[in-house]
Structures are given as C-alpha cells and as structure tokens.
Design a protein around this motif. Structure first.
Motif, PDB file in Angstrom:
ATOM      1  N   ALA A  75     -76.790  34.408  19.715  1.00  0.00           N
ATOM      2  CA  ALA A  75     -77.453  35.346  20.624  1.00  0.00           C
ATOM      3  C   ALA A  75     -77.986  34.632  21.865  1.00  0.00           C
ATOM      4  O   ALA A  75     -77.883  35.148  22.975  1.00  0.00           O
ATOM      5  CB  ALA A  75     -78.582  36.070  19.899  1.00  0.00           C
ATOM      6  N   GLU A  76     -78.549  33.437  21.705  1.00  0.00           N
ATOM      7  CA  GLU A  76     -79.088  32.729  22.866  1.00  0.00           C
ATOM      8  C   GLU A  76     -77.976  32.277  23.803  1.00  0.00           C
ATOM      9  O   GLU A  76     -78.149  32.271  25.021  1.00  0.00           O
ATOM     10  CB  GLU A  76     -79.960  31.544  22.438  1.00  0.00           C
ATOM     11  CG  GLU A  76     -79.243  30.416  21.725  1.00  0.00           C
ATOM     12  CD  GLU A  76     -79.025  30.656  20.237  1.00  0.00           C
ATOM     13  OE1 GLU A  76     -78.233  29.918  19.636  1.00  0.00           O
ATOM     14  OE2 GLU A  76     -79.631  31.583  19.682  1.00  0.00           O
ATOM     15  N   GLU A  77     -76.824  31.938  23.260  1.00  0.00           N
ATOM     16  CA  GLU A  77     -75.692  31.557  24.115  1.00  0.00           C
ATOM     17  C   GLU A  77     -75.172  32.777  24.886  1.00  0.00           C
ATOM     18  O   GLU A  77     -74.841  32.680  26.065  1.00  0.00           O
ATOM     19  CB  GLU A  77     -74.582  30.966  23.269  1.00  0.00           C
ATOM     20  CG  GLU A  77     -73.454  30.354  24.063  1.00  0.00           C
ATOM     21  CD  GLU A  77     -72.383  29.760  23.169  1.00  0.00           C
ATOM     22  OE1 GLU A  77     -71.364  29.338  23.726  1.00  0.00           O
ATOM     23  OE2 GLU A  77     -72.577  29.715  21.951  1.00  0.00           O
TER      24      GLU A  77
ATOM     25  N   GLU B 237     -76.997  35.393  25.721  1.00  0.00           N
ATOM     26  CA  GLU B 237     -78.017  35.701  26.722  1.00  0.00           C
ATOM     27  C   GLU B 237     -77.869  34.793  27.936  1.00  0.00           C
ATOM     28  O   GLU B 237     -77.976  35.231  29.080  1.00  0.00           O
ATOM     29  CB  GLU B 237     -79.406  35.540  26.111  1.00  0.00           C
ATOM     30  CG  GLU B 237     -80.533  35.900  27.022  1.00  0.00           C
ATOM     31  CD  GLU B 237     -80.671  37.383  27.246  1.00  0.00           C
ATOM     32  OE1 GLU B 237     -81.257  37.751  28.284  1.00  0.00           O
ATOM     33  OE2 GLU B 237     -80.192  38.170  26.418  1.00  0.00           O
ATOM     34  N   LYS B 238     -77.616  33.517  27.689  1.00  0.00           N
ATOM     35  CA  LYS B 238     -77.433  32.563  28.786  1.00  0.00           C
ATOM     36  C   LYS B 238     -76.185  32.909  29.604  1.00  0.00           C
ATOM     37  O   LYS B 238     -76.175  32.798  30.822  1.00  0.00           O
ATOM     38  CB  LYS B 238     -77.325  31.147  28.218  1.00  0.00           C
ATOM     39  CG  LYS B 238     -77.285  30.059  29.275  1.00  0.00           C
ATOM     40  CD  LYS B 238     -77.258  28.682  28.670  1.00  0.00           C
ATOM     41  CE  LYS B 238     -75.867  28.361  28.221  1.00  0.00           C
ATOM     42  NZ  LYS B 238     -75.660  26.972  27.825  1.00  0.00           N
TER      43      LYS B 238
ATOM     44  N   SER C 299     -74.759  35.991  29.919  1.00  0.00           N
ATOM     45  CA  SER C 299     -74.884  37.252  30.646  1.00  0.00           C
ATOM     46  C   SER C 299     -75.935  37.185  31.756  1.00  0.00           C
ATOM     47  O   SER C 299     -75.809  37.864  32.766  1.00  0.00           O
ATOM     48  CB  SER C 299     -75.217  38.390  29.686  1.00  0.00           C
ATOM     49  OG  SER C 299     -76.514  38.225  29.162  1.00  0.00           O
ATOM     50  N   GLN C 300     -76.961  36.387  31.593  1.00  0.00           N
ATOM     51  CA  GLN C 300     -78.012  36.279  32.612  1.00  0.00           C
ATOM     52  C   GLN C 300     -77.850  34.974  33.390  1.00  0.00           C
ATOM     53  O   GLN C 300     -78.698  34.095  33.351  1.00  0.00           O
ATOM     54  CB  GLN C 300     -79.396  36.355  31.955  1.00  0.00           C
ATOM     55  CG  GLN C 300     -79.670  37.656  31.262  1.00  0.00           C
ATOM     56  CD  GLN C 300     -79.597  38.835  32.205  1.00  0.00           C
ATOM     57  OE1 GLN C 300     -80.009  38.751  33.355  1.00  0.00           O
ATOM     58  NE2 GLN C 300     -79.067  39.942  31.708  1.00  0.00           N
TER      59      GLN C 300
ATOM     60  N   ARG D 195     -79.703  36.475  38.105  1.00  0.00           N
ATOM     61  CA  ARG D 195     -81.154  36.321  38.216  1.00  0.00           C
ATOM     62  C   ARG D 195     -81.587  36.345  39.676  1.00  0.00           C
ATOM     63  O   ARG D 195     -82.613  36.927  40.019  1.00  0.00           O
ATOM     64  CB  ARG D 195     -81.599  35.020  37.553  1.00  0.00           C
ATOM     65  CG  ARG D 195     -81.601  35.085  36.050  1.00  0.00           C
ATOM     66  CD  ARG D 195     -82.309  33.892  35.436  1.00  0.00           C
ATOM     67  NE  ARG D 195     -81.865  32.609  35.941  1.00  0.00           N
ATOM     68  CZ  ARG D 195     -80.916  31.860  35.409  1.00  0.00           C
ATOM     69  NH1 ARG D 195     -80.295  32.267  34.324  1.00  0.00           N
ATOM     70  NH2 ARG D 195     -80.586  30.714  35.936  1.00  0.00           N
TER      71      ARG D 195
END
Length: 88
Positions: free
Chosen positions: A52-54, A56-57, A59-60, A65
C-alpha cells in the motif's frame, strides 16, 4: 529521399514524434515504477501484494503534489487583477 520529405510534412513529423515519445515515456514509467506490474518471477507468485505504501508513493508523485498545492487557474495574475479592482 529529398523529394519524399517535403517541408509541409515537418509539423506532422514533429507532432507524431512528440506523441510517440510521450507514449514511450508512459510505458517505460509503468513498467519500471508501477507497483502492480510484476516482472520478476518471485513477485508474480503471490496473488496479492501488500504494498500500500508503494502504491501511495506511485500515485502521489511530485508533480501531482505540486499541482494540488495551486489553484486551478490559467492566468492567476489576470484573475487577481480583475477580481480585486472591481471590489474597490
């Protein structure tokens, strides 16, 4: 070759080269950075990855940003000029 390549065709060649480069960039980006693409055999063995953290990184990313911190205006200086001058 000179008679086949006319100056009228140069803008078309430029536009098609730009689009082809953008497509190649997106394909390479997805293959190398997308957490859902699994190239190595060890990653393909698991059906569901806990990343999930990968994701998130991925997609954002930095450009998203940067854009999310700004208002969606084409000409912010002109908009400010006309909106502030009418209220005085």
């Amino acid at each position: 070759m000179g008679r086949w390549l006319k100056p009228d065709v140069y803008p078309l060649i430029g536009a098609m080269s730009l689009v082809t480069g953008m497509c190649a960039f997106q394909l390479v980006r997805n293959v190398l950075l997308n957490p859902d693409v699994r190239i190595s055999k060890s990653n393909r063995q698991s059906a569901v990855l806990e990343n999930a953290e990968e994701g998130e990184k991925y997609s954002q990313h930095a450009f998203r940003r940067f854009v999310s911190a700004h208002r969606p205006e084409v000409f912010p200086a002109i908009n400010r000029f006309f909106s502030e001058s009418g209220s005085k």
